[in-house]
Design an enzyme around this catalytic site. Structure first.
Site, PDB file in Angstrom:
ATOM      1  N   SER A 165     -15.611  11.001 -16.155  1.00  0.00           N
ATOM      2  CA  SER A 165     -15.371  11.809 -14.808  1.00  0.00           C
ATOM      3  C   SER A 165     -15.675  13.154 -14.786  1.00  0.00           C
ATOM      4  O   SER A 165     -15.524  13.961 -15.827  1.00  0.00           O
ATOM      5  CB  SER A 165     -13.857  11.567 -14.549  1.00  0.00           C
ATOM      6  OG  SER A 165     -12.996  12.093 -15.386  1.00  0.00           O
ATOM      7  N   THR A 166     -15.768  13.950 -13.582  1.00  0.00           N
ATOM      8  CA  THR A 166     -15.758  15.323 -13.642  1.00  0.00           C
ATOM      9  C   THR A 166     -14.403  16.023 -14.112  1.00  0.00           C
ATOM     10  O   THR A 166     -14.692  17.154 -14.827  1.00  0.00           O
ATOM     11  CB  THR A 166     -15.852  15.938 -12.190  1.00  0.00           C
ATOM     12  OG1 THR A 166     -17.142  15.266 -11.601  1.00  0.00           O
ATOM     13  CG2 THR A 166     -16.189  17.064 -12.055  1.00  0.00           C
ATOM     14  N   THR A 189     -12.177  14.962 -16.527  1.00  0.00           N
ATOM     15  CA  THR A 189     -12.639  15.072 -18.042  1.00  0.00           C
ATOM     16  C   THR A 189     -13.619  15.814 -18.515  1.00  0.00           C
ATOM     17  O   THR A 189     -13.389  16.820 -19.503  1.00  0.00           O
ATOM     18  CB  THR A 189     -12.790  13.560 -18.608  1.00  0.00           C
ATOM     19  OG1 THR A 189     -11.760  12.702 -18.115  1.00  0.00           O
ATOM     20  CG2 THR A 189     -12.683  13.491 -20.029  1.00  0.00           C
ATOM     21  N   GLU A 234     -22.675  14.115 -18.093  1.00  0.00           N
ATOM     22  CA  GLU A 234     -23.023  13.350 -17.018  1.00  0.00           C
ATOM     23  C   GLU A 234     -21.861  13.002 -16.457  1.00  0.00           C
ATOM     24  O   GLU A 234     -21.087  11.938 -16.865  1.00  0.00           O
ATOM     25  CB  GLU A 234     -23.808  12.135 -17.656  1.00  0.00           C
ATOM     26  CG  GLU A 234     -24.822  11.426 -16.431  1.00  0.00           C
ATOM     27  CD  GLU A 234     -24.161  10.149 -15.884  1.00  0.00           C
ATOM     28  OE1 GLU A 234     -23.367  10.003 -15.311  1.00  0.00           O
ATOM     29  OE2 GLU A 234     -24.182   9.171 -16.759  1.00  0.00           O
ATOM     30  N   CYS A 287     -22.188   4.986 -12.365  1.00  0.00           N
ATOM     31  CA  CYS A 287     -22.118   6.610 -12.004  1.00  0.00           C
ATOM     32  C   CYS A 287     -23.332   6.627 -10.911  1.00  0.00           C
ATOM     33  O   CYS A 287     -22.812   7.371  -9.920  1.00  0.00           O
ATOM     34  CB  CYS A 287     -22.269   7.240 -13.324  1.00  0.00           C
ATOM     35  SG  CYS A 287     -21.189   7.373 -14.361  1.00  0.00           S
TER      36      CYS A 287
END
Length: 479
Positions: free
Chosen positions: A227-228, A230, A248, A282
């Site tokens: 996730s963004t 994290t 990523e 993703c």
């Protein structure tokens, strides 16, 4: 799946899981039956693993490219030899079915990516070569790589991280997601049958262990997929050690179907672009913008496919869609679809859980007549629910598609190749596919823009990302 594969899986699990009465219980994603106990390593155990990896790294880099290529190919062979057992563990732990673009597909990708990394050559670059100066840019191992993987494609993405790292002479400490540690640890155990000691070390722990891995002074490179939120924490954690990063992160990929496109010709590819791995990918398509001229045809075709695709326990050879992997993600999908209903959107098919299949199953869902500002459109659902948004102005469709703060992948769909290529350049994403969505190739670089992260993986660029550069400068031809 044969009984022999299940028996081989049990042997692998016995090799890597925590002793009876210890560790963390891991459930079968479909049945919620406990399938094993993951070790819960401490920060002290992580520190010891990093020290071992650091000590092993000079000899591993010094072994040379040819030796590392030989061992990567041997590791790929070992994965292939254990593919059915690993697919069995993966299917139970992650939930994805054996067949379709799922567990067996993932194992095949693991060995294929290792073989491709073994075959890539990263040559030095001659920068200046004249009478006065000869200067070359050379690539060397970064050192110790910390690989932090996700739960959606736990084996394949781990290979994306460790394959190029090992190829370039780095040693790797790999931490799988707390949701899917068993399959990853089992695969690492298989690879370590052929790799030298301490070149590849698996560590299984909680978020504290992950944070320590990102901030450890002896870790030189961090590779993270997740996730963004994290990812931002990893950036903060790495400030002290200045570890290089490849991130990523989250995506909310948009697809745009241009005017006049043949709906029947693209329907299957549209569906799997969104629903691969039950939407838990993703770079899956999360939003679909369709022009008025073909809107009804596309919605109807997608609805028919969604209603007919077999879903259920992944060990059933007939199924190609499985459950959500965990309760937190299941709840997100429910919240977003229920919000869409409350806003007046039309559920074409699905739109509800499937308790007769199991606790975390949600029916493949197509949501039509939904506004662009709905939460299901603006947030990443990461599950089997696709919003289809009608548009009449192509410029507005691109404005909507680009109007989020992430940009991992995107796609444009058209019966006109020239129109499709022109449209692709207007998408703000790291990758744009034409008349497909989400396909990856081990030689084609992949990475995001905006809040989807930075750094490239795959191919020559992937090898560069796990290397450090050195300029060697000396006398030219006159000297």
């Amino acid at each position: 799946m044969s009984d022999s594969a299940a028996s081989a899986a049990a042997v692998l699990l016995d090799r890597i899981q925590a002793p009876e009465g210890s560790g963390r219980e891991i459930p079968d994603a479909a049945t919620r039956e406990i399938i094993g106990r993951a070790p819960v390593d401490s920060v002290a155990e992580l520190d010891e693993a990093i020290a071992r990896a650091k000590a092993a790294q000079p000899a591993w880099e010094g072994s040379g490219h040819e030796k590392r290529i030989e061992l990567l190919l041997a590791a790929a062979d070992a994965i292939d030899a254990n593919a059915e057992a690993l697919a069995y563990i993966l299917s139970r732990e992650q939930g994805k079915p054996l067949n379709g673009p799922n567990a067996r597909f993932e194992l095949g990708a693991c060995s294929a990516w290792l073989r491709t990394n073994a075959a890539i050559a990263l040559e030095s670059q001659v920068l200046v070569d004249d009478e006065n100066l000869h200067a070359e840019l050379v690539y060397k191992a970064a050192g110790v790589v910390g690989a932090i993987g996700p739960w959606n494609w736990p084996l394949m993405i781990t290979i994306w991280q460790i394959g190029p790292s090992l190829r370039m002479g780095n040693t790797v400490v790999a931490k799988p997601s707390e949701y899917t540690p068993l399959s990853v640890l089992a695969m690492l155990s298989v690879m370590n049958e052929v790799l030298p000691p301490d070149v590849l070390i698996g560590i299984s722990g909680d978020r504290e262990v992950g944070a320590r891995l990102a901030s450890h002074p002896d870790v030189d490179k961090i590779m993270f997929t997740g996730s963004t939120a994290t990812g931002r924490r990893i950036i903060e954690s790495s400030a002290g050690n200045l570890a290089r990063l490849t991130l990523e992160l989250g995506g909310n990929d948009a697809g745009i179907v241009l005017p006049g496109t043949d709906a029947a010709a693209i329907a299957q590819d549209l569906f799997w672009g969104a629903f691969i791995n039950t939407g838990q990918t993703c770079a899956a398509m999360k939003r679909l913008y369709v022009h008025d001229s073909v809107y009804d045809d596309v919605v109807n075709a997608l609805g028919e496919i969604a209603a007919s695709v077999p879903m259920g326990n992944g060990l059933d050879e007939d199924n190609v869609l499985g459950p959500l992997q965990n309760k937190a993600q299941f709840d997100i999908v429910i919240r977003l679809v229920e919000d869409a209903k409350a806003r007046g959107a039309r559920v074409v098919t699905g739109g509800e859980s499937a308790p007769e299949l199991g606790e975390l199953f949600y029916r493949p869902t197509i949501v039509a007549d939904i506004s662009n500002d709905a939460d299901l459109v603006q947030e990443e659902q990461f599950g089997p629910a696709l919003p289809v948004i009608r548009y009449s102005d192509v410029d507005e469709a691109f404005e909507w598609a680009n109007g989020v703060d992430v940009g991992l992948g995107a796609s444009v769909w058209s019966s006109d190749p020239d129109a499709a290529r022109e449209a692709a350049t207007r998408m703000q994403s790291g990758t744009v596919w034409i008349n497909s969505h989400g396909g990856l190739h081990p030689m084609v670089p992949f990475g995001g823009v905006k809040s989807s992260g930075y750094g490239l993986e795959f191919g020559v660029e992937g090898l560069k990302s796990v290397s450090v550069t050195q300029v060697v400068s000396g006398p030219g031809r006159k000297g």
